[in-house]
Write an enzyme that holds these catalytic residues in place. Structure first.
Site, PDB file in Angstrom:
ATOM      1  N   GLU A 282       8.530  -3.768   5.300  1.00 52.16           N
ATOM      2  CA  GLU A 282       9.805  -4.388   4.910  1.00 52.16           C
ATOM      3  C   GLU A 282      10.413  -3.770   3.645  1.00 52.16           C
ATOM      4  O   GLU A 282      10.612  -4.455   2.633  1.00 52.16           O
ATOM      5  CB  GLU A 282       9.623  -5.894   4.737  1.00 52.16           C
ATOM      6  CG  GLU A 282       9.209  -6.591   6.020  1.00 52.16           C
ATOM      7  CD  GLU A 282       9.087  -8.099   5.894  1.00 52.16           C
ATOM      8  OE1 GLU A 282       9.162  -8.611   4.757  1.00 52.16           O
ATOM      9  OE2 GLU A 282       8.908  -8.764   6.936  1.00 52.16           O
ATOM     10  N   GLU A 400       5.923  -7.665  13.346  1.00 53.01           N
ATOM     11  CA  GLU A 400       5.682  -9.077  13.056  1.00 53.01           C
ATOM     12  C   GLU A 400       6.652  -9.880  13.906  1.00 53.01           C
ATOM     13  O   GLU A 400       7.815  -9.514  14.038  1.00 53.01           O
ATOM     14  CB  GLU A 400       5.923  -9.406  11.576  1.00 53.01           C
ATOM     15  CG  GLU A 400       4.977  -8.715  10.611  1.00 53.01           C
ATOM     16  CD  GLU A 400       5.293  -9.076   9.152  1.00 53.01           C
ATOM     17  OE1 GLU A 400       6.048 -10.062   8.918  1.00 53.01           O
ATOM     18  OE2 GLU A 400       4.792  -8.373   8.258  1.00 53.01           O
TER      19      GLU A 400
END
Length: 672
Positions: A282, A400
């Site tokens: 991220e 995810e």
């Protein structure tokens, strides 16, 4: 191979490469019988039969090319994904799953001019037809390797934990053991994502930025266990705190980032292809949002160059690159696609994360159901990643996925969503991943698998995770029928969502309910009779009186709960902004959402753009404790001495108004 000039010529080709949700080392292979069934000037028809020779699969793509410019003009019993002379047929929902020895057929119409010679090559899911049945070999394509990872599981909040003195256990999970990984493999997972915090107490100062040997060897131990137990492993740098400074401290951030990846790559360069690397988790750059995609590209390019330069098996190891903050909006997908195109490296995969439509994922703004907007967001997301990457032979890993409002540590209410609506989302995610060929890796920080007992905290929810990549499951418009305790029981109807399946009836335990006496079905309308509901509700105690299930021709049965309730009762309370738990008699009902408004109709509390506040962040029901708590965060966003009308919405259909007034740290509340 030779196709005859006249109809009815046939060829047979063998291919190793029919992949679906198979293990990292599963046997793969298939046989393709390609037969021209009719030919005329400028056109022809053909039939293709695919037989799976390897492990069972749940999706297939067959690709071939012609030397003389032929093309597909129409296709049936498969989805046509052809581009010019490169033909591609993709499975449909009903013929996607093939057991070992199972076959399916499709046909197409084609055009030709000059000659209609044989296809020059067949590929299934990217692998050249080579006449063998084999395990995934070293040198498999990126598409094949990522397909063989399906499904994957994150060992979350463990090696990525930092702070305190607990190390790997600092965030509440026990140490990773080989038994844990064996459990994951036995449950049908084929890969793990291993998030690792390499920074903080594990990396020394510059200019060397030496990773502590004990940290490196602990990661290696877990990787070794995983590979030994037939699990692929995706290792990353999960701690992106230092990379946030890239816009303002480029030289030092890149020096540290490159040094860390050099050490990781050197340690693992002789490992087999079952190990892959992900550049950064991220990536985000709060001080320079305008150039976030460029900064993400900088890290991805540095990672690629650094790892490839270490040689060994890293020369062609699968490398996984994220979008900015693993976001799936089109501009960020396009930016990553441009980066991947510039590398001209066939062993690259893209990764994004998906936690659902944000208002539904956290239950804010009144989005309490798996509504059209939530479903459209899901479908659009997977369509974009498919169109941008998969259709261009770049595999996608959803590194995810889940929902944001799901935490097993919450007393009695682990999810912010109504349970049945959450199941619909999960069923939809699994289906879209299957349809759009994206490999899923469930984010599990302890909420799904109890790491201490190695048991699933919610076996019914996990059954959706187990079945979703091989079959759809039927659902209904809701999973509960609420019966008012003092009311007369009448017929109640729900709408069936068949999802392409056949409805097979209702069961209460092992007893099949009777069509006519207990229920009727007209179209997609399922109606429970008053007689059946009277019998199922029994003594009509508050709460769930009975659970029956709607069974379909495949997938997980849809559970329907018969619930007796009365209007909840809330009591007066004087408390503080730090401790305000309204005494509540729920009377069998459950809370859906809460509105907050001042007397003039303007919104009160956090998220001023909506009157409907965020579940758990602003309000928290405790059904066992008989309270509804308003949080300090809610009161921090409320003005002093201005009454706020709270409207509590319950799943039984009713609403209750309650007024609170804050004066300093003191709060008073009373039913309106």
């Amino acid at each position: 191979m030779r196709l005859g000039a006249i109809a009815a010529a046939a060829v047979t080709a063998l291919t190793a490469g029919l992949l679906g949700a198979v293990s990292a080392q599963a046997a793969q292979g298939c046989e393709v019988d390609y037969q021209v069934t009719g030919q005329w000037s400028g056109g022809f028809n053909a039939n293709v039969e695919v037989t799976n020779l390897g492990e069972p699969v749940n999706h297939w793509d067959l690709e071939w090319t012609w030397a003389d410019g032929q093309s597909v003009t129409d296709m049936w019993n498969a989805k046509d994904k052809s581009k010019a002379a490169s033909a591609k047929a993709s499975s449909l929902g009903y013929n996607a799953s093939l057991a070992t020895g199972g076959s399916t057929s499709f046909g197409f119409a084609g055009s030709w001019s000059g000659a209609n010679t044989d296809p020059t090559e067949f590929r299934l899911n990217g692998r050249v037809c080579d006449g063998s049945v084999s395990e995934l070999p070293h040198g498999a394509t990126a598409m094949e390797q990522v397909a063989a990872m399906q499904p994957g599981w994150n060992v979350g909040n463990t090696l990525d934990a930092f702070g305190g003195t607990g190390g790997e256990t600092a965030w509440g999970n026990p140490l990773i053991t080989e038994e844990l990984l064996q459990t994951i493999k036995a449950e049908g997972y084929n890969s793990i994502r291993l998030p690792v915090a390499w920074d903080y107490e594990h990396t020394g100062p510059g200019p060397d930025y030496t990773i502590a040997p004990e940290r490196m060897e602990r990661v290696a131990q877990v990787v070794d266990w995983a590979i030994a137990n037939d699990l692929q492993v995706l290792v990353n740098i999960h701690d992106q705190m230092f990379t946030k400074e890239l816009p303002d401290d480029r030289e030092n951030v890149l020096a540290k980032f490159n040094a860390m990846w050099t050490q990781i790559a050197e340690r693992f360069k002789d490992y087999p292809s079952e190990l892959s690397f992900e550049s950064i988790n991220e990536p985000q750059f709060p001080t320079d949002e305008a150039n976030k995609d460029a900064h993400t590209a900088t890290l991805n390019l540095a990672f690629h160059e650094t790892v490839r330069a270490t040689g060994g098996n890293n020369e062609d190891r699968l490398l996984v690159l994220p979008t900015w903050v693993t976001n799936s909006e089109q501009p960020h997908l396009d930016a990553l696609k441009a980066t991947i195109d510039s590398l001209d490296d066939p062993m690259i995969a893209a990764t994004v994360h998906f936690y659902g439509f944000w208002p539904f994922s956290v239950n804010v703004a009144g989005v309490t159901t798996y509504d059209e907007a939530t479903q459209q967001d899901l479908e659009n997301t997977f369509q974009r990643v498919n169109d941008t990457f998969v259709d261009n032979d770049i595999p996608v890993i959803v590194g995810e996925w889940g929902v944001l409002g799901y935490d097993y540590t919450r007393p009695g209410v682990p999810q912010s969503q109504q349970y049945g609506e959450l199941l619909k989302l999960f069923e939809g995610i699994m289906h879209q991943a299957f349809e759009k060929q994206a490999t899923l890796m469930l984010w599990d920080a302890g909420s799904y698998l109890n790491r201490h007992t190695l048991e699933w905290r919610n076996p019914h929810l996990h059954s959706y995770l187990s079945s979703g990549l091989t079959s759809r499951s039927g659902t209904a418009s809701f999973d509960s029928i609420y019966l008012e305790k003092t009311g007369t029981i009448a017929d109640e109807s729900l709408t069936l969502n068949r999802n392409g399946l056949e409805f097979e009836g209702l069961w209460h335990g092992d007893t099949e309910l009777a069509v006519g006496d207990d229920y009727t079905v007209e179209g997609d309308t399922l109606t429970l009779t008053a007689a059946a509901l009277t019998r199922l509700s029994g003594d009509r105690a508050y709460g769930t009186n009975a659970t029956f299930e709607a069974r379909f021709s495949d997938g997980v049965p849809w559970q329907i709960h018969v619930i007796t309730y009365d209007t909840p009762q809330l009591s007066d309370l004087t408390g503080t902004t730090d401790a305000f738990a309204i005494p509540t008699e729920f009377n069998g009902d459950e809370l859906s959402t809460m509105e907050a408004k001042y007397a003039d109709g303007t919104t009160a509390g956090p998220h001023e753009w909506t009157a409907f506040k965020e579940f758990w962040a602003a309000f928290r029901p405790d059904y066992d404790g008989s309270t509804i708590t308003l949080t300090p965060d809610f009161f921090n966003a409320v003005r002093d001495d201005e009454p706020v009308t709270l409207t509590f919405h319950f799943w039984g259909g009713g609403t209750i108004d309650y007024t609170v007034t804050k004066t300093g740290t003191t709060v008073t509340g009373t039913p309106a």
